[in-house]
Design a protein around this motif. Structure first.
Motif, PDB file in Angstrom:
ATOM      1  N   LEU A   1     -33.196  16.936  24.654  1.00 13.76           N
ATOM      2  CA  LEU A   1     -32.329  17.446  23.600  1.00 13.76           C
ATOM      3  C   LEU A   1     -30.872  17.074  23.880  1.00 13.76           C
ATOM      4  N   LEU A   2     -30.431  17.304  25.107  1.00 14.77           N
ATOM      5  CA  LEU A   2     -29.043  16.990  25.457  1.00 14.77           C
ATOM      6  C   LEU A   2     -28.747  15.500  25.287  1.00 14.77           C
TER       7      LEU A   2
ATOM      8  N   SER B   1     -30.331  13.460  23.271  1.00 20.54           N
ATOM      9  CA  SER B   1     -30.343  13.157  21.834  1.00 20.54           C
ATOM     10  C   SER B   1     -29.037  13.566  21.163  1.00 20.54           C
ATOM     11  N   LYS B   2     -28.339  14.517  21.763  1.00 10.48           N
ATOM     12  CA  LYS B   2     -27.048  14.981  21.229  1.00 10.48           C
ATOM     13  C   LYS B   2     -25.865  14.240  21.842  1.00 10.48           C
ATOM     14  N   GLY B   3     -26.164  13.210  22.664  1.00  7.68           N
ATOM     15  CA  GLY B   3     -25.089  12.365  23.174  1.00  7.68           C
ATOM     16  C   GLY B   3     -24.696  12.573  24.628  1.00  7.68           C
TER      17      GLY B   3
END
Length: 156
Positions: A14-15, A17-19
């Motif tokens: 998740l992290l 995927s958020k950059g």
């Protein structure tokens, strides 16, 4: 890096995927792969390897250790084995002159030591900067099973 160390792969994904940057290093020069190897969660290590963000033979972390060294000390044999299959260089030494075998013996996990010896790539009698062999370290730590294994394989 915290998610990698704790083996929280879904949070790590998740992290990212958020950059989140996977190429950053900590104050001690550990990469995200080092941190994941300290944690020992193989699926997290596989995911980080998949990202291909770290050269695991060139990246040197705390005490000049490679990721495979980071996995060997706490005895994460499955992680060590994975990195070896991916081409981890077992001939490298850390700032103390410790080989991967020294580190595995320092941790005392018989399975990891047995695996490393089975590869016939490590010098069983290599000496670190203090002149100690892997057997010396295992003996000092009181790891009798590791000492017996090393002696049975020809350690002096």
């Amino acid at each position: 890096m915290e998610a990698a160390e704790e083996g929280y792969r879904e949070i790590l994904e998740l992290l990212i995927s958020k950059g989140a940057y996977v190429s950053l290093v900590g104050d001690d020069c550990d990469t995200i792969l080092h941190i994941a190897c300290y944690g020992g969660e193989i699926e997290t290590v596989k995911y980080i390897l998949f990202l291909n963000a770290v050269d695991f033979n060139k990246s040197r972390g705390m005490k000049n250790r490679t990721p495979v060294m980071a996995a060997a000390y706490p005895g994460y044999r499955d992680v060590v084995e994975l990195l070896v299959t991916k081409g981890a260089d077992l001939s490298l030494v850390d700032d103390y002159g410790d080989t991967i075998l020294h580190l595995a013996c320092r941790g005392g996990d018989v399975s990891t030591v047995r695996f490393l010896l089975s590869l016939n790539e490590v010098d069983i009698d290599a000496r670190n900067k203090k002149g100690r062999t892997a057997a010396d370290i295992a003996r000092e730590k009181g790891y009798r099973r590791v000492v017996r294994l090393l002696v049975s394989r020809g350690a002096h």
